[in-house]
Design an enzyme around this catalytic site. Structure first.
Site, PDB file in Angstrom:
ATOM      1  N   GLU A 128     -34.596  -8.175 -74.450  1.00 15.78           N
ATOM      2  CA  GLU A 128     -33.135  -8.269 -74.377  1.00 15.78           C
ATOM      3  C   GLU A 128     -32.549  -8.646 -75.734  1.00 15.78           C
ATOM      4  O   GLU A 128     -31.583  -8.044 -76.202  1.00 15.78           O
ATOM      5  CB  GLU A 128     -32.746  -9.304 -73.326  1.00 15.78           C
ATOM      6  CG  GLU A 128     -31.270  -9.680 -73.302  1.00 15.78           C
ATOM      7  CD  GLU A 128     -31.050 -11.155 -73.036  1.00 15.78           C
ATOM      8  OE1 GLU A 128     -30.377 -11.824 -73.846  1.00 15.78           O
ATOM      9  OE2 GLU A 128     -31.541 -11.640 -72.004  1.00 15.78           O
ATOM     10  N   GLU A 199     -36.429 -13.336 -84.776  1.00 17.40           N
ATOM     11  CA  GLU A 199     -35.817 -13.516 -83.466  1.00 17.40           C
ATOM     12  C   GLU A 199     -36.739 -14.201 -82.470  1.00 17.40           C
ATOM     13  O   GLU A 199     -36.280 -14.846 -81.533  1.00 17.40           O
ATOM     14  CB  GLU A 199     -35.367 -12.157 -82.917  1.00 17.40           C
ATOM     15  CG  GLU A 199     -34.357 -12.223 -81.795  1.00 17.40           C
ATOM     16  CD  GLU A 199     -33.032 -12.842 -82.211  1.00 17.40           C
ATOM     17  OE1 GLU A 199     -32.300 -13.293 -81.316  1.00 17.40           O
ATOM     18  OE2 GLU A 199     -32.735 -12.874 -83.419  1.00 17.40           O
TER      19      GLU A 199
END
Length: 674
Positions: A128, A199
């Protein structure tokens, strides 16, 4: 450009509230993707923009890298964005217009954390995150968020156990441009290796350690991400919702053009085998509370009830167990002095309503006396359940719940557009009770659910009929208006997009900034929440960012500055989505004793006149440490297992507040409030 086709289309499939003026169309594309198109007539009160204007007019950022655009398109785009006299006049008229509504969209993917590979738990959530980090058509990592920020929008996403939802809202005239960028999430994400390495440290919802461990164990997360993406991100598992002011035909054309490129359905399904044990029954766990509170939580597993969602068996049961009137379980426990409140039901999150099982929970707030009577209380809970089994389901109770649900549906309040889009994209159940009642609809849930309780003779009984539930829904709501009683200077707001460089630094999962007013004192707040770095380090990075902001402001071109202004004006003039939002806004003014009920409109007028030089001067006067008018308060919260000794070393210019109560009492300003 070739446009896809619909396999199915219907304008009558949605049953809507009588007060809902929106139009709905449900379509299914040839690749299997299902879309719900929503025309909201309140978005463009005077009608939608001229459909003959090229799409590029509302998509100003597409100029980068599009060398094949002809000069005519560039000129028309410039007319809209570069601010000729006519464009400025249009923009001014918009800012003077009544409150407006945003456009929005959401995509629900039928895959969630239940599909995480065993060796890389948290991968669905990580996937996501990575979809925000650039696509083949829009490779810049910040392109999507930057486009929304410039045009008064915002975005978010979340990963549940069996689905993942992405949603955004934006000024309505920029919906197409946002959809172009959004659609690429599901067509050509880049998943850059360098972005992944950064990330993975930001996925901080319990998954960071498992993902880092996977990488250290030689797991190629990028390969696993693409494997998960290719298996589940296809038309058959995607549900799209688009809410705009354009006609349904225009919205359908956009969806066909942009989302027909999504790959066609395959045989993969994210369904998890039902009937798996969720936990071992009959266990009691004692957990020491941080707060001074005693709570008894009871949980039971039910079979998945999705196929009978309109019967609402679990809601019937929750209503009776959570009832507070005479003869109820709570009434009895209150008389004993053992409990102060009871809540019961199946939660809304995916873990509580999964295809594996439903989890029915009951929470009892205990008194000090009740804490010593846990086993007796559990016995009374089962005694009440035994009573429900003996009496059996009652149609009149079911009808009461049905009438209340119908009333809620008839007078349903609107929600923020992006929240409404997200909710529609994940529709599994309807909000009302089924019109056909049978005892079998309720009984099964009551008969798996419970073991036979001990025999206890107590005065428990069903609630009495409620004569106050209306069945005539012809009530009309009335609005009240307030007059403005004063003015105040405009609030200078720096856009959150200026903080984007912190995504790259991975300082924390929560990074934001915003203006705030405390007892009429205006301030500007920077906030970073991190599990990796200490407050001292984070404060240093905030200082560094503030020092570099001058360069960011000087590099901000006039066109981008006007876009940010326009986006901010749109936010200020956004229509309250419901009566409760409007009420809270008015009460905020009343409790602050400001009584400026049109504050947002006044701020919008002031923002319209803002110049870039004023923002720069404001920054130099109030944010830069070298300015004599710079006043700062740093609140540093240290978590467990951190080296708080770092806080002992302070610069000479810092005043440490050891006793907050004494410091506030000595304040020159508003000491009574402090």
């Amino acid at each position: 450009m070739a446009i896809g086709v619909c396999d199915y289309s219907s304008d009558d499939i949605v049953i809507k509230s009588p007060n809902d003026r929106r139009l709905y169309r449900y379509i299914r594309l040839s690749n299997g993707l299902c879309a719900l198109l929503v025309h909201d007539p309140d978005i463009y009160a005077d009608g939608p923009p001229d459909a003959s204007v090229p799409d590029d007019v509302t998509d100003d950022d597409d100029d980068e890298g599009d060398d094949d655009e002809d000069e005519e398109d560039e000129e028309e785009s410039g007319d809209e964005e570069d601010g000729d006299d006519e464009g400025e006049e249009r923009e001014a008229s918009k800012s003077n217009a009544p409150q407006t509504k945003k456009a929005a969209a959401a995509m629900c993917v039928g895959m969630g954390s239940f599909c995480d590979p065993l060796e890389a738990q948290g991968l669905a959530h990580f996937l996501e995150h990575m979809l925000f980090m650039g696509s083949a058509e829009f490779p810049d990592e910040n392109e999507y968020d930057s486009y929304l920020s410039k045009h008064g929008g915002s975005s978010n996403a979340y990963t549940e156990v069996e689905h993942t939802c992405y949603h955004f809202e934006v000024k309505p005239e920029f919906l197409l441009g946002a959809l172009k960028r959004f659609s690429q999430f599901f067509i050509s994400p880049l998943v850059k290796t360098e972005a992944m390495d950064r990330e993975v440290l930001a996925v901080d919802s319990g998954n960071k350690k498992s993902l880092v461990d996977a990488m250290e164990n030689g797991i190629n997360l990028r390969d696993h991400i693409f494997r998960l993406y290719n298996e589940f991100y296809h038309g058959g598992l995607l549900k799209l919702v688009v809410i705009g002011g354009e006609s349904l035909d225009v919205l359908e054309g956009w969806v066909l053009e942009l989302f027909s490129k999504v790959k066609t359905s395959n045989a993969s399904k994210s369904e998890v085998k039902s009937g798996l044990p969720v936990w071992s029954a009959g266990k009691l766990y004692r957990v020491e509370a941080v707060k001074d509170v005693h709570i008894l939580d009871l949980s039971w597993t039910l079979p998945c009830l999705r196929k009978s969602y309109m019967k609402k068996a679990e809601d019937y049961l929750a209503h009776l167990i959570g009832h507070e009137g005479r003869g109820s379980l709570l009434f009895f426990l209150k008389e004993k002095g053992w409990a102060s409140s009871i809540s019961a039901g199946v939660g809304d999150d995916g873990m509580q309503r999964s295809s594996v099982a439903y989890v029915f929970g009951m929470s009892i707030h205990l008194t000090d006396s009740g804490l010593e009577k846990i086993y007796e209380i559990i016995g009374f809970v089962y005694q009440y359940i035994k009573l429900l089994r003996q009496v059996g389901p009652q149609e009149w109770i079911y009808r009461e719940l049905q009438d209340i649900a119908n009333m809620d549906f008839t007078f349903a309040e609107e929600q923020p557009q992006d929240e409404y889009a997200a909710e529609l994209s994940d529709v599994k159940y309807e909000p009302w009770f089924g019109s056909q009642y049978t005892e079998e609809d309720i009984s099964p849930s009551l008969l798996e659910l419970w073991r036979d309780p001990p025999e206890i003779d107590v005065a428990l009984h069903l609630p009495a009929k409620n004569e106050f539930i209306p069945q005539d829904f012809s009530i009309r709501a009335h609005n009240m208006s307030f007059d403005s009683m004063g003015t105040s200077p405009p609030t200078c707001i720096l856009d959150e997009s200026l903080l984007k460089f912190w995504t790259k630094e991975q300082l924390g999962y929560v990074v934001d900034c915003s203006p705030r007013v405390t007892y009429r004192i205006l301030g500007f707040c920077f906030r970073v929440q991190s599990s990796e770095y200490s407050p001292v380090y984070l404060q240093g990075r905030i200082d560094n960012f503030i020092n570099e902001m001058n360069g960011l402001l000087s590099e901000l071109d006039d066109e981008s500055f006007q876009n940010y202004k326009s986006g901010l004006i749109a936010k200020l003039l956004e229509k309250d989505p419901s009566l409760s939002y409007e009420t809270n806004r008015y009460w905020g003014q009343i409790t602050d004793q400001r009584y400026m009920f049109d504050l947002s409109a006044k701020e919008a007028e002031e923002v319209k006149c803002l110049e870039k030089s004023e923002i720069t001067n404001w920054y130099n006067t109030y944010l830069r440490k070298s300015s004599p008018k710079c006043r700062r308060l740093a609140v540093r919260v240290w978590g467990c297992n951190t080296n708080i000794s770092e806080s002992k070393t302070q610069p000479a210019a810092v005043q440490v507040i050891d006793d907050p109560v004494a410091f506030k009492a000595s304040s020159t300003f508003y000491p009574a409030f402090c």
